[in-house]
Motif scaffolding. Structure first.
Motif, mmCIF file in Angstrom:
data_model
loop_
_atom_site.group_PDB
_atom_site.id
_atom_site.type_symbol
_atom_site.label_atom_id
_atom_site.label_comp_id
_atom_site.label_asym_id
_atom_site.label_seq_id
_atom_site.Cartn_x
_atom_site.Cartn_y
_atom_site.Cartn_z
ATOM 1 N N TYR A 216 -32.142 -51.092 5.233
ATOM 2 C CA TYR A 216 -33.512 -51.339 5.535
ATOM 3 C C TYR A 216 -34.602 -50.227 5.266
ATOM 4 N N LEU A 217 -35.794 -50.400 5.771
ATOM 5 C CA LEU A 217 -36.880 -49.339 5.681
ATOM 6 C C LEU A 217 -36.617 -48.609 6.964
ATOM 7 N N TRP A 218 -36.776 -47.232 6.476
ATOM 8 C CA TRP A 218 -36.970 -46.401 7.795
ATOM 9 C C TRP A 218 -38.361 -45.878 7.816
ATOM 10 N N TYR A 219 -39.341 -46.395 8.542
ATOM 11 C CA TYR A 219 -40.761 -46.167 8.400
ATOM 12 C C TYR A 219 -41.028 -44.859 9.140
ATOM 13 N N ASP A 220 -41.345 -43.826 8.421
ATOM 14 C CA ASP A 220 -41.963 -42.407 9.020
ATOM 15 C C ASP A 220 -43.303 -42.659 8.868
ATOM 16 N N ILE A 221 -43.751 -42.807 9.867
ATOM 17 C CA ILE A 221 -45.416 -42.917 10.318
ATOM 18 C C ILE A 221 -45.945 -41.834 9.592
ATOM 19 N N GLY A 222 -45.610 -40.527 10.132
ATOM 20 C CA GLY A 222 -46.775 -39.439 9.486
ATOM 21 C C GLY A 222 -46.607 -39.138 8.156
ATOM 22 N N HIS A 223 -45.159 -39.332 7.333
ATOM 23 C CA HIS A 223 -45.170 -39.125 5.919
ATOM 24 C C HIS A 223 -45.937 -40.189 5.165
ATOM 25 N N GLN A 243 -43.461 -54.451 6.770
ATOM 26 C CA GLN A 243 -43.167 -54.487 8.264
ATOM 27 C C GLN A 243 -41.746 -55.146 8.663
ATOM 28 N N THR A 244 -41.653 -56.332 8.203
ATOM 29 C CA THR A 244 -40.295 -56.885 8.466
ATOM 30 C C THR A 244 -39.059 -56.469 7.888
ATOM 31 N N TYR A 245 -39.065 -55.248 6.971
ATOM 32 C CA TYR A 245 -38.079 -54.590 6.690
ATOM 33 C C TYR A 245 -37.594 -53.277 7.445
ATOM 34 N N ILE A 246 -38.564 -53.103 8.211
ATOM 35 C CA ILE A 246 -38.458 -51.775 9.076
ATOM 36 C C ILE A 246 -37.276 -52.171 9.928
ATOM 37 N N TYR A 247 -36.319 -50.991 10.114
ATOM 38 C CA TYR A 247 -35.315 -50.997 11.209
ATOM 39 C C TYR A 247 -35.611 -49.871 12.286
ATOM 40 N N GLY A 248 -35.881 -48.879 11.628
ATOM 41 C CA GLY A 248 -36.278 -47.626 12.608
ATOM 42 C C GLY A 248 -37.477 -47.038 12.300
ATOM 43 N N VAL A 249 -38.251 -46.239 13.146
ATOM 44 C CA VAL A 249 -39.482 -45.644 12.808
ATOM 45 C C VAL A 249 -39.390 -44.051 13.408
ATOM 46 N N HIS A 250 -40.072 -43.137 12.593
ATOM 47 C CA HIS A 250 -40.067 -41.630 13.003
ATOM 48 C C HIS A 250 -41.414 -41.693 13.600
ATOM 49 N N ASP A 281 -43.585 -51.126 17.843
ATOM 50 C CA ASP A 281 -43.098 -52.210 18.620
ATOM 51 C C ASP A 281 -41.895 -53.016 17.937
ATOM 52 N N PHE A 282 -41.906 -53.273 16.550
ATOM 53 C CA PHE A 282 -41.374 -54.182 16.023
ATOM 54 C C PHE A 282 -39.761 -53.455 15.625
ATOM 55 N N ALA A 283 -39.904 -52.088 15.479
ATOM 56 C CA ALA A 283 -38.462 -51.307 15.200
ATOM 57 C C ALA A 283 -37.750 -51.627 16.245
ATOM 58 N N LYS A 284 -36.397 -51.580 15.752
ATOM 59 C CA LYS A 284 -35.194 -51.684 16.532
ATOM 60 C C LYS A 284 -34.797 -50.012 17.277
ATOM 61 N N VAL A 285 -35.185 -49.160 16.159
ATOM 62 C CA VAL A 285 -34.821 -47.691 16.800
ATOM 63 C C VAL A 285 -36.140 -47.285 16.516
ATOM 64 N N LYS A 286 -36.628 -46.510 17.746
ATOM 65 C CA LYS A 286 -37.923 -45.643 17.742
ATOM 66 C C LYS A 286 -37.576 -44.316 18.180
ATOM 67 N N VAL A 287 -37.833 -43.273 17.168
ATOM 68 C CA VAL A 287 -37.689 -42.146 17.472
ATOM 69 C C VAL A 287 -38.626 -41.131 17.265
ATOM 70 N N TYR A 288 -38.966 -40.218 18.323
ATOM 71 C CA TYR A 288 -39.956 -39.302 17.998
ATOM 72 C C TYR A 288 -39.548 -38.226 17.196
ATOM 73 N N GLU A 289 -40.210 -37.806 16.221
ATOM 74 C CA GLU A 289 -39.860 -36.663 15.503
ATOM 75 C C GLU A 289 -41.056 -35.758 15.338
ATOM 76 N N LEU A 290 -40.670 -34.831 16.413
ATOM 77 C CA LEU A 290 -41.730 -33.622 16.481
ATOM 78 C C LEU A 290 -41.589 -32.281 16.331
ATOM 79 N N LYS A 291 -42.538 -31.287 15.973
ATOM 80 C CA LYS A 291 -42.444 -30.014 15.753
ATOM 81 C C LYS A 291 -42.207 -29.067 16.842
ATOM 82 N N ALA A 292 -41.683 -28.034 16.827
ATOM 83 C CA ALA A 292 -41.181 -27.316 17.971
ATOM 84 C C ALA A 292 -42.692 -26.820 18.545
ATOM 85 N N VAL A 293 -43.826 -26.738 18.158
ATOM 86 C CA VAL A 293 -45.163 -26.502 18.934
ATOM 87 C C VAL A 293 -45.442 -27.471 19.834
#
Length: 315
Positions: A216-223, A243-250, A281-293
């Protein structure tokens, strides 16, 4: 702190300040997260104190990020040719490492493995030169346009070759996973450098050609925001198509070409990030990928805004 429900949180936020895995997990749990994404810097040593937490149900694992656990080898780090290597031995090793990551994902009850599948190789990091020109002279400057054109010519010429190689590698991994009976998605991630793969359309091609498999596509929003700004693809338009190819998002936001900031909070733009809410909302896995600050209260506020807006959008 708000209970973050099904949302997960990447260990990239606090990996550099911890040597003990359990302490790293406790800090993430204190933010209100029940799930984590174990990123590629998590070591086997750290897992010795994290595994008992997983077994006892103190923390859930949503996903692991290939190559997992950490291996100290530049040939297979996050910015390499990876599944597209010309060298067959190296490509075979990349396939084995992805299978290893999936094995761990399966053991920990994760739903997905995030993978950087590869790149169109250049002799030097042309992306950093382009970003420098973008910042100093702007996207419309002759210098940026000329170097961008050089990059695109090579990228477009070689993309079909590397897309095919990546696809063949993923096919081997998919077959192995099927034999093992693993129910784990392989998410090929949108990247942060213009020569890296996949673009959104490359991802679509790979997924189409491996239909029925776990890719699937893993859609990294920031990238994707950054690549849209630099001109690699029309991010908002193509997102509708994939969008329908997305499994997860960063989940993170960019300030110009700097990524891993808290959405809405750091940009202070209360509208633009709305474009990505339906993908989240569509993604089955929703992950925050944030920097240390990013601070706990900022993470909390960002999550509150995202979930409130999604709820309003769904009416």
């Amino acid at each position: 702190m708000l209970d973050k429900g099904v949302y997960s949180f990447s260990t990239c936020w606090n990996i550099k300040k911890h040597t003990v895995g359990r302490e790293m997990m406790e800090e993430i749990k204190d933010l209100g997260f029940r799930y984590v994404e174990l990123n590629y810097n998590v070591t086997e040593e750290m897992m010795k104190t994290i595994e008992p937490m997983i077994e006892k149900g103190e923390i859930g694992v949503s996903s692991v990020h290939n190559v997992f656990p950490f291996i100290n080898d530049k040939d297979y780090d996050t910015d390499s040719v990876m599944l597209g290597f010309d060298d067959e031995e190296k490509r075979k090793r990349s396939v084995e490492l992805l299978i290893r990551s999936m094995d761990y994902a399966n053991r920990y009850g994760a739903k997905a493995v995030v993978v950087h599948p590869g790149e169109v190789p250049f002799d030097y990091n042309i992306d950093s030169d382009l970003k420098k020109l973008y910042k100093e002279q702007g996207k419309d400057s002759p210098a940026y346009r000329q170097l961008w054109q050089e990059m695109m010519e090579r990228r477009e010429r070689l993309s079909p070759l590397y897309t095919k190689r990546i696809q063949e590698s993923l096919e081997v991994v998919s077959e192995h996973a099927a034999k093992k009976g693993w129910d784990i998605a392989i998410g090929i991630e949108t990247r942060s450098r213009c020569y890296q793969m996949p673009s959104l359309m490359e991802a679509k091609t790979i997924c189409d050609n491996l239909k029925g498999g776990p890719v699937y596509l893993w859609y990294d929003i920031g990238h994707a925001m950054m690549m849209g700004r630099m001109g690699l693809y029309d991010n908002l338009k193509e997102l509708q198509e994939v969008q329908t190819y997305i499994y997860g998002v960063h989940i993170h936001e960019t300030l110009e070409l700097s990524d891993h900031w808290c959405p809405y909070v750091h940009s202070q733009d209360m509208a633009y990030f709305d474009h990505f809410l339906s993908a989240i909302d569509f993604a089955k896995v929703k992950v925050y990928e944030l920097k240390a600050v990013c601070q706990p209260d900022e993470i909390d506020e960002s999550h509150r805004l995202i979930t409130t807006k999604i709820a309003a959008m769904k009416g």
